[in-house]
Design a protein around this motif. Sequence first.
Motif, PDB file in Angstrom:
ATOM      1  N   LEU A 126       1.791   9.391   6.447  1.00  0.00           N
ATOM      2  CA  LEU A 126       1.563   9.239   5.308  1.00  0.00           C
ATOM      3  C   LEU A 126       2.888   8.417   4.598  1.00  0.00           C
ATOM      4  O   LEU A 126       2.505   7.413   3.807  1.00  0.00           O
ATOM      5  N   ARG A 127       3.809   8.688   4.654  1.00  0.00           N
ATOM      6  CA  ARG A 127       5.217   8.038   3.978  1.00  0.00           C
ATOM      7  C   ARG A 127       5.100   6.727   4.708  1.00  0.00           C
ATOM      8  O   ARG A 127       5.477   5.588   3.885  1.00  0.00           O
ATOM      9  N   GLY A 128       4.907   6.413   5.735  1.00  0.00           N
ATOM     10  CA  GLY A 128       4.836   4.978   6.203  1.00  0.00           C
ATOM     11  C   GLY A 128       3.614   3.964   5.499  1.00  0.00           C
ATOM     12  O   GLY A 128       4.186   2.914   5.222  1.00  0.00           O
ATOM     13  N   HIS A 129       2.629   4.695   5.125  1.00  0.00           N
ATOM     14  CA  HIS A 129       1.890   3.817   4.383  1.00  0.00           C
ATOM     15  C   HIS A 129       2.322   3.581   2.982  1.00  0.00           C
ATOM     16  O   HIS A 129       1.911   2.752   2.525  1.00  0.00           O
ATOM     17  N   LEU A 130       2.702   4.878   2.400  1.00  0.00           N
ATOM     18  CA  LEU A 130       3.066   4.584   0.837  1.00  0.00           C
ATOM     19  C   LEU A 130       4.338   4.065   0.866  1.00  0.00           C
ATOM     20  O   LEU A 130       4.682   3.399  -0.160  1.00  0.00           O
ATOM     21  N   ARG A 131       5.236   3.940   1.748  1.00  0.00           N
ATOM     22  CA  ARG A 131       6.637   3.179   1.632  1.00  0.00           C
ATOM     23  C   ARG A 131       6.768   2.644   3.293  1.00  0.00           C
ATOM     24  O   ARG A 131       7.320   3.209   3.741  1.00  0.00           O
ATOM     25  N   PRO A 132       6.009   1.286   3.227  1.00  0.00           N
ATOM     26  CA  PRO A 132       6.179   0.725   4.487  1.00  0.00           C
ATOM     27  C   PRO A 132       7.419   0.380   5.094  1.00  0.00           C
ATOM     28  O   PRO A 132       8.323   0.143   4.214  1.00  0.00           O
ATOM     29  N   GLY A 133       7.760   0.880   6.314  1.00  0.00           N
ATOM     30  CA  GLY A 133       9.085   0.446   6.862  1.00  0.00           C
ATOM     31  C   GLY A 133       9.650   1.877   7.207  1.00  0.00           C
ATOM     32  O   GLY A 133      10.537   1.737   7.884  1.00  0.00           O
ATOM     33  N   GLU A 134       9.271   2.827   6.454  1.00  0.00           N
ATOM     34  CA  GLU A 134      10.036   4.160   6.607  1.00  0.00           C
ATOM     35  C   GLU A 134       9.337   4.513   7.896  1.00  0.00           C
ATOM     36  O   GLU A 134       8.213   4.796   8.245  1.00  0.00           O
ATOM     37  N   ARG A 135      10.368   5.336   8.703  1.00  0.00           N
ATOM     38  CA  ARG A 135      10.072   6.147   9.914  1.00  0.00           C
ATOM     39  C   ARG A 135      10.989   6.999  10.240  1.00  0.00           C
ATOM     40  O   ARG A 135      12.202   6.665  10.192  1.00  0.00           O
ATOM     41  N   ALA A 136      10.774   8.287  10.197  1.00  0.00           N
ATOM     42  CA  ALA A 136      11.728   9.450  10.600  1.00  0.00           C
ATOM     43  C   ALA A 136      11.979   9.360  11.893  1.00  0.00           C
ATOM     44  O   ALA A 136      13.329  10.110  12.460  1.00  0.00           O
TER      45      ALA A 136
END
Length: 276
Positions: A145-155
């Motif tokens: 979900l975070r990847g869709h809302l903030r592209p490029g984020e990956r934990a």
Amino acid sequence: MPSSQEVSAWRPRVAGVVEVFHAHFTEHAYPMHVHDVWTLLIVDDGAVRYDLGRRERGTPRDTVSLLPPQVPHNGSPATAHGFRKRVLYLDAPLLDETLIGPAVDDPDITDPLLRRRVGQLHAALALRGDELEAESRLALVGERLRGHLRPGERAGPRAGVREPRGGVAHSLRELLDERVLDGVTLGEAARQVHAHPTHLVRAFSSAFGIAPHQYLMARRVERARRLLLDGMPPAQVATAVGFYDQAHLNRHFKRVVGIPPGRYAGRGTAPPRHGA
């Protein structure tokens, strides 16, 4: 068509999930309202029409909808036979408040993998005793979900990068080995090995080819096999090796071994010898 509604709701023992809500409505229409938590919605049949951020939206079956906290929205059937939906209400800290704006702009996400993971999360949340699985699946859903809302984020760790021996994956395996009977929550494990929960799940799966919850259940099944062959009844075995109850043991034992523990125990005698 007569009005129909089927509703089930419960609060699972999983940090970050405030409520699980399953419903089938044919005519019910939600008025404008707000939640103080995130609303993660999938529709299994029919479609929902709703207003969010002063725009009309819709939820066809192949989407995942994420409605942010404190933003008014409504909802009503978009088809003649209503809709069947599954909803997770997620604690606000799971998703940063800076993601509220992007979620208002684009709440409906078309992502087959995300949808499949949300469905798997619902399935895990419906089973008592599988909280570690649900926590692991929730961590991966949150990451996507975070990847869709903030592209490029990956934990998680970068693809193709193997963690050195002695890293967080091995630390988690040691912790799981120590806690086979009592189990451990993902949050507690992350604190003990000093890693982000999502990174921990990904690192363990990458290092050992198995998810943390699968590893823990496999260790319990292995112990159960020994006790069953010693003649202990399945109901006692379940609690002796850390399962919630016998149904919990049955589910995982059959998944690993291929037969229920009762049938396995019945084969605990040596086969007859044939000739010299």
